[in-house]
Design an enzyme around this catalytic site. Sequence first.
Site, PDB file in Angstrom:
ATOM      1  N   ALA A  79      37.992  38.390  51.751  1.00  0.00           N
ATOM      2  CA  ALA A  79      38.949  38.814  52.777  1.00  0.00           C
ATOM      3  C   ALA A  79      38.269  39.006  54.131  1.00  0.00           C
ATOM      4  CB  ALA A  79      39.645  40.104  52.344  1.00  0.00           C
ATOM      5  N   GLU A  98      28.690  45.185  56.597  1.00  0.00           N
ATOM      6  CA  GLU A  98      28.567  45.152  55.138  1.00  0.00           C
ATOM      7  C   GLU A  98      27.595  46.254  54.728  1.00  0.00           C
ATOM      8  OE1 GLU A  98      29.769  43.515  52.292  1.00  0.00           O
ATOM      9  OE2 GLU A  98      28.410  44.994  51.419  1.00  0.00           O
ATOM     10  N   ASN A 106      31.904  41.986  46.017  1.00  0.00           N
ATOM     11  CA  ASN A 106      32.261  41.598  44.663  1.00  0.00           C
ATOM     12  C   ASN A 106      32.620  40.118  44.594  1.00  0.00           C
ATOM     13  OD1 ASN A 106      32.061  43.583  42.746  1.00  0.00           O
ATOM     14  ND2 ASN A 106      34.199  43.377  42.199  1.00  0.00           N
ATOM     15  N   SER A 107      33.044  39.577  45.752  1.00  0.00           N
ATOM     16  CA  SER A 107      33.535  38.201  45.763  1.00  0.00           C
ATOM     17  C   SER A 107      32.469  37.214  45.313  1.00  0.00           C
ATOM     18  CB  SER A 107      33.993  37.842  47.180  1.00  0.00           C
ATOM     19  OG  SER A 107      34.992  38.735  47.615  1.00  0.00           O
ATOM     20  N   ARG A 356      46.313  40.016  31.179  1.00  0.00           N
ATOM     21  CA  ARG A 356      45.073  40.760  30.934  1.00  0.00           C
ATOM     22  C   ARG A 356      45.312  42.151  30.361  1.00  0.00           C
ATOM     23  NH1 ARG A 356      41.475  38.992  36.230  1.00  0.00           N
ATOM     24  NH2 ARG A 356      40.912  36.967  35.383  1.00  0.00           N
ATOM     25  N   HIS A 464      39.567  45.437  38.366  1.00  0.00           N
ATOM     26  CA  HIS A 464      40.279  45.267  39.641  1.00  0.00           C
ATOM     27  C   HIS A 464      41.210  46.453  39.843  1.00  0.00           C
ATOM     28  CE1 HIS A 464      42.014  42.546  42.819  1.00  0.00           C
ATOM     29  NE2 HIS A 464      43.049  43.362  42.657  1.00  0.00           N
ATOM     30  N   GLU A 493      41.364  43.347  48.171  1.00  0.00           N
ATOM     31  CA  GLU A 493      41.525  44.349  47.120  1.00  0.00           C
ATOM     32  C   GLU A 493      41.680  45.768  47.671  1.00  0.00           C
ATOM     33  OE1 GLU A 493      38.551  44.088  44.011  1.00  0.00           O
ATOM     34  OE2 GLU A 493      39.466  45.720  42.870  1.00  0.00           O
TER      35      GLU A 493
END
Lengths: 527, 246
Positions: A79, A98, A106-107, A356, A464, A493
Site C-alpha cells: 500500500a 519505514e 509484511n508484503s 480460511r 491478517h 491492512e
Amino acid sequence: MKEKKQNCQKNQDTESVASSQCQVTRRAVLQGAVALGAATVGGMALNLTVAKQAEAAERAMPQTWDETIDIAIIGSGFAGLSAAAEAADKGGAVIIFEKRSTYGGNSIINGGEYNAWDDELHLRQQLKLGDDSAELHKNDTLKGGDNYGSPELVEILTAHAPEALNWMIDNGGLKLRNILNRTGGHTAYRTHTCEEGVGRGYTEAIKKIAVGKGAKIRLNSTLKWIWRKDADPQSPVEGIEVQTGRRTKNIKITKALILASGGFSRDIKMRQSFNPSIVPEFNCTNQPGATGEVIRNAQAIGADALQMAFIQLYPYAEPETGMLDAPAVYPFRGPGYGIVYVNRKGKRFVNEMERRDVVSMAQIKTGMKPTYSIFNEAMIPKMGTMEEVEKGLAKGRFIRAATMAELAKKLQISANVLQETIDTHNRYLAAGKDPDFGRQFTKAMIPLLDGPFYAIAQWPAVHHTMGGLRINSEAQVIDIWGNPIPKLFAAGEVTGGIHGDNRLGGNAIPDCIVFGRIAGTSAQKAG
Amino acid sequence: MKKRWRYVAWAIFWSSLDILGGSGQVQAVKDSSKSPSVNQASCTQCHDDWAATLPAKHKPVAQASLQVCVQCHSPQGWGMDARNAFDTRIHMAHLGDQVGVDCLQCHQWAPGGPLLLHGVGGQYGRFTLGDFELMREIYLAASSSSLLDHEHLVQGVTCSACHADGFFDQVDNGICLSCHGPMDTLIAKTTPKQFPDRNPHKSHLGEISCTVCHVLHGQQKIYCLECHPNFKLRFDGAPSLKQAME
C-alpha cells in the site's frame, strides 16, 4: 453538560477556534474533552482521553519544524509503495517512513497470491479455466466476509484489481507464473502467482515504479505522533513526529499523510483486547513489525476504527513456527486442482473449497495438531513449480512417497484409513458429488490415482487483521463523527471494513495496491 | 601499523575536569556561559608539557591553541575527518577510553544553539544534548571495544571513510563493498552447504543494507533470526580485536 459548556467557553477564550457559537455540539464535546483531560488550554494538541495515557497523552504542538515535506507515507509495503508511486507522479517531496531496517513490511514475505478476474495475458482464457467477472469477484468477497464488508469499497477493489496488476507488469516489470488457481471461498480461477512465488515479486515491481518517480524510503524511522490541532472537521493533519535511531524530528506536511502501516497480527496485547479468542499461544505468519501503534496514533487525533475483532487465521502455516514459507502456499493453491486435507487419523475433516476461517476452525476442532494436505505430482505444475517442491523436500517441509501406503507410513497414519479416504474422494470426484462435505468439484481437478504422492503439515496461525481505520472511496480517513480528516489518508491492512469477518485469500494484495494508488492520487489533490 | 596507535599518544587523562561516569551517561554538558572559560582554547591549560603532547614528527607550532591547530587541520564539522583524520583523532584522544573531557572545553554551545569552536569562526550544525551523548558513546566505543567501529579505526578506517556526507549520513553498501566486496565473493563465502538458499547475503529480502546485521556502533545482530529463530547462523570470519592488534 454544564461543565462541558464552561470548558467550551474556556477554550474559546484562549484558542482561536473557528467556531462562532458555543453550544454542546460534537465540537464542543471534543473541546471539553481537551480541557477535562488536560486541565490546561491553549496551543495544546488534541487529547481525546485521559491525560498521560499511552499514545493518547497530551502533546503540545511543536513550536518549530525540523523539516517540511509534501507527502509522508507510513509503511513501505504494497500500500505504501503504491501510494508513493502515484503521489510522486507529479513531483514534490514524497517520503516513505519505514520503522524496520529493511523495506517491504509484511508484503515482502506475503504468499504472493493476487486475485483478479482478468489480466493483460488473459491467463484464465488461455488455460481454459471457465468464466469470471468483476461482479463475481465482488460477490465472492462480500459473501466470504459474511457481508460485513463495505459493498462500495469491495466494488472498487475488485473492479480495479486487473488494471493494478497490469500496471505492475507494464511499469514495474512484474512477471506472473503461467498458472491460475481457484482458492478457498472463490467461485472462479482468479488467483495469480508472481514468478518469485512470494510478495517480493510485487513489492520490487512497485518499488521500481515509486523510486523511479522520485519517492524516497527512509528506513529505521518510526512514527511517534500525528500532529493535528484539534478535531474540528476543517482541521487538517499538520505534521508528524518521527524517530530515526535516537533522533526525533518534527516534520511538517504540506499536502498529505498516508497511513499504510499494515495490520497488528503481532501485537498480542491489541489482539487480545479486541478478540480474546485469538490467544497468545497462536503462532503468527507476520514479521515482528506488524503492531498497531499507528492505528492508536490515528485514533488519538479522532480517526475512527472498525471491526477490530475480525482477525484471520491462516490455516496452512508451518505448524511449529507459524511460518508462511513457499511450501505453506501450496495447500492454499491446491483446492481447485483436487488437493485433499486430512487429519492425523487420515480422514477428511472439511470441504477443501472452504474459506480460511472455516478451514482453520475445522482443524482446531480435530483436536490433533497438525493436519495434512495430500496431493500428487500431476498437480504440482498447476499449483507451483517442481523446483520449489524439491527445495521444500530438502528442508523436510514436503514429504514424498511412491505409494499412498508409503506416504501414510511416513506420516504415521494408518495406511488403510488414508487409502480409504483417498479412494472415497476419488469416487466422489468422478461422480461430481461429495456427500460428506459438499465439495464443489470442477473439471480441472485431478484424482489422486497416480504417484508419487506428497504431503505437507499445516496448522492455523494468526495472519491478517480485517479491522482498522475507517476510510471512504477516496481513501480518506474518516473521523468518529463521520467526516473525512483533512490531509489524512490510509490504505491496506491498516484500514478496516473491506473484507468483513473473513478475508478471502489473495484479496490482500489487490486491496493494498488498488487503495494505495487511490490514496496516492487523492493525496496529490489534497492541500 | 605505525599510524595505528598514534592517536593513543594523545590520550591523556584529565582528572581535574568533568569526566564521563562509568554509567556511560553524559555528566556534564553545560551551558557555555557556565563552563570554565577557555576562550582561547589553549591546549597548555591541561597539557603542561606541550612538546611531549605533539606527535614526534609534528612540525613546530607557534602557539598551542585551537586557532592555530585549525589553520592546518581544517575542521570538517560533525567530527569529520576527510582531510587527514585529525577530527577523529582529536575527538578520540579527548573522548575515548578512560578520557572524558567536557565537550565545552573546546566547544561553545547553548541549548538550542549551534555548535561552535572557542575562538574559531564557523558553525558545526545544530547540536542537541543527545548528540553530545551520542558522540561520547561512539568515541568511547570506537576507542576501545569489541565493536566493529573500533575494528575499523584500528585498521585506519576513520569516520568519514564511511560517513562521507556528514554525521548522520547513512552508509551505502557500496562503501562497505569497496573494501569487503565484491558481493558475489561474500555470497559465495556464506552459502550454506545444506540449504543454499538460506544465505544471509542473498536472501528473500533482496538487497538490504549491510548495517542491518553488521552494526558498527553497537552489537552486531543476525536479522534473519528475528523471523527464523531455528536457523543456525552466526558471525564468523571477522577479525577479532585481538587479531587486529597483533
